[in-house]
Design a protein around this motif. Structure first.
Motif, PDB file in Angstrom:
ATOM      1  N   LEU A  70       0.827  -1.208   0.000  1.00 38.37           N
ATOM      2  CA  LEU A  70       0.000   0.000   0.000  1.00 38.37           C
ATOM      3  C   LEU A  70       0.865   1.263   0.000  1.00 38.37           C
ATOM      4  O   LEU A  70       0.396   2.344  -0.360  1.00 38.37           O
ATOM      5  CB  LEU A  70      -0.921   0.005   1.221  1.00 38.37           C
ATOM      6  CG  LEU A  70      -1.989  -1.087   1.228  1.00 38.37           C
ATOM      7  CD1 LEU A  70      -2.748  -1.061   2.546  1.00 38.37           C
ATOM      8  CD2 LEU A  70      -2.918  -0.940   0.049  1.00 38.37           C
ATOM      9  N   PHE A  71       2.097   1.121   0.385  1.00 35.31           N
ATOM     10  CA  PHE A  71       3.038   2.245   0.354  1.00 35.31           C
ATOM     11  C   PHE A  71       3.860   2.244  -0.929  1.00 35.31           C
ATOM     12  O   PHE A  71       4.070   3.281  -1.550  1.00 35.31           O
ATOM     13  CB  PHE A  71       3.966   2.159   1.582  1.00 35.31           C
ATOM     14  CG  PHE A  71       5.051   3.184   1.585  1.00 35.31           C
ATOM     15  CD1 PHE A  71       4.767   4.516   1.837  1.00 35.31           C
ATOM     16  CD2 PHE A  71       6.362   2.826   1.324  1.00 35.31           C
ATOM     17  CE1 PHE A  71       5.761   5.471   1.823  1.00 35.31           C
ATOM     18  CE2 PHE A  71       7.369   3.770   1.307  1.00 35.31           C
ATOM     19  CZ  PHE A  71       7.067   5.099   1.568  1.00 35.31           C
ATOM     20  N   LEU A  72       4.332   1.064  -1.345  1.00 32.43           N
ATOM     21  CA  LEU A  72       5.248   0.984  -2.484  1.00 32.43           C
ATOM     22  C   LEU A  72       4.587   1.249  -3.828  1.00 32.43           C
ATOM     23  O   LEU A  72       5.210   1.843  -4.723  1.00 32.43           O
ATOM     24  CB  LEU A  72       5.927  -0.384  -2.510  1.00 32.43           C
ATOM     25  CG  LEU A  72       6.937  -0.646  -1.410  1.00 32.43           C
ATOM     26  CD1 LEU A  72       7.502  -2.050  -1.544  1.00 32.43           C
ATOM     27  CD2 LEU A  72       8.053   0.374  -1.462  1.00 32.43           C
ATOM     28  N   ILE A  73       3.352   0.827  -4.011  1.00 34.53           N
ATOM     29  CA  ILE A  73       2.689   1.031  -5.302  1.00 34.53           C
ATOM     30  C   ILE A  73       2.467   2.515  -5.594  1.00 34.53           C
ATOM     31  O   ILE A  73       2.825   2.985  -6.674  1.00 34.53           O
ATOM     32  CB  ILE A  73       1.382   0.207  -5.378  1.00 34.53           C
ATOM     33  CG1 ILE A  73       1.733  -1.277  -5.461  1.00 34.53           C
ATOM     34  CG2 ILE A  73       0.546   0.619  -6.578  1.00 34.53           C
ATOM     35  CD1 ILE A  73       0.545  -2.204  -5.396  1.00 34.53           C
ATOM     36  N   LEU A 121       4.355   4.610  -8.675  1.00 28.99           N
ATOM     37  CA  LEU A 121       3.565   5.345  -9.664  1.00 28.99           C
ATOM     38  C   LEU A 121       3.941   6.826  -9.676  1.00 28.99           C
ATOM     39  O   LEU A 121       4.002   7.447 -10.749  1.00 28.99           O
ATOM     40  CB  LEU A 121       2.070   5.168  -9.391  1.00 28.99           C
ATOM     41  CG  LEU A 121       1.503   3.779  -9.672  1.00 28.99           C
ATOM     42  CD1 LEU A 121       0.045   3.708  -9.242  1.00 28.99           C
ATOM     43  CD2 LEU A 121       1.649   3.429 -11.133  1.00 28.99           C
ATOM     44  N   ALA A 122       4.190   7.393  -8.508  1.00 36.15           N
ATOM     45  CA  ALA A 122       4.591   8.798  -8.443  1.00 36.15           C
ATOM     46  C   ALA A 122       5.957   9.011  -9.085  1.00 36.15           C
ATOM     47  O   ALA A 122       6.162   9.973  -9.832  1.00 36.15           O
ATOM     48  CB  ALA A 122       4.609   9.271  -6.990  1.00 36.15           C
ATOM     49  N   LEU A 123       6.902   8.107  -8.847  1.00 37.89           N
ATOM     50  CA  LEU A 123       8.222   8.233  -9.457  1.00 37.89           C
ATOM     51  C   LEU A 123       8.162   8.035 -10.972  1.00 37.89           C
ATOM     52  O   LEU A 123       8.865   8.719 -11.720  1.00 37.89           O
ATOM     53  CB  LEU A 123       9.192   7.227  -8.832  1.00 37.89           C
ATOM     54  CG  LEU A 123       9.637   7.536  -7.411  1.00 37.89           C
ATOM     55  CD1 LEU A 123      10.492   6.401  -6.873  1.00 37.89           C
ATOM     56  CD2 LEU A 123      10.381   8.846  -7.353  1.00 37.89           C
ATOM     57  N   GLY A 124       7.333   7.122 -11.431  1.00 42.57           N
ATOM     58  CA  GLY A 124       7.146   6.927 -12.862  1.00 42.57           C
ATOM     59  C   GLY A 124       6.531   8.160 -13.508  1.00 42.57           C
ATOM     60  O   GLY A 124       6.932   8.574 -14.599  1.00 42.57           O
ATOM     61  N   GLY A 125       5.547   8.761 -12.842  1.00 46.77           N
ATOM     62  CA  GLY A 125       4.937   9.991 -13.348  1.00 46.77           C
ATOM     63  C   GLY A 125       5.921  11.143 -13.367  1.00 46.77           C
ATOM     64  O   GLY A 125       5.918  11.967 -14.291  1.00 46.77           O
ATOM     65  N   LEU A 126       6.788  11.198 -12.375  1.00 38.14           N
ATOM     66  CA  LEU A 126       7.813  12.243 -12.332  1.00 38.14           C
ATOM     67  C   LEU A 126       8.804  12.073 -13.479  1.00 38.14           C
ATOM     68  O   LEU A 126       9.192  13.050 -14.120  1.00 38.14           O
ATOM     69  CB  LEU A 126       8.545  12.200 -10.989  1.00 38.14           C
ATOM     70  CG  LEU A 126       9.573  13.281 -10.735  1.00 38.14           C
ATOM     71  CD1 LEU A 126       8.905  14.643 -10.650  1.00 38.14           C
ATOM     72  CD2 LEU A 126      10.324  12.973  -9.450  1.00 38.14           C
ATOM     73  N   GLY A 127       9.200  10.843 -13.758  1.00 35.41           N
ATOM     74  CA  GLY A 127      10.092  10.579 -14.886  1.00 35.41           C
ATOM     75  C   GLY A 127       9.444  10.927 -16.209  1.00 35.41           C
ATOM     76  O   GLY A 127      10.073  11.498 -17.098  1.00 35.41           O
TER      77      GLY A 127
END
Length: 52
Positions: free
Chosen positions: A5-8, A12-18
């Motif tokens: 629940l924390f890692l997903i 997703l936030a890091l992928g969106g930032l990239g």
């Protein structure tokens, strides 16, 4: 299981930032090269061969 629940959302936030950084670089023409490698390869100015 609780860690997912924390890692997903973090992944997703890091992928969106990239993705946002990539789109920003496209909009600001970071990949444009007006001179081009075709002109640079014919120039002796930037010759990277080892000196004898």
């Amino acid at each position: 299981m609780g860690i997912l629940l924390f890692l997903i959302p973090v992944s997703l936030a890091l992928g969106g930032l990239g993705l946002a950084a990539f789109l920003w670089s496209l909009r600001n023409r970071q990949y444009d090269d007006p001179e081009g490698d075709a002109n640079r390869i014919l120039s002796k100015e930037w010759d990277d061969r080892p000196k004898p």
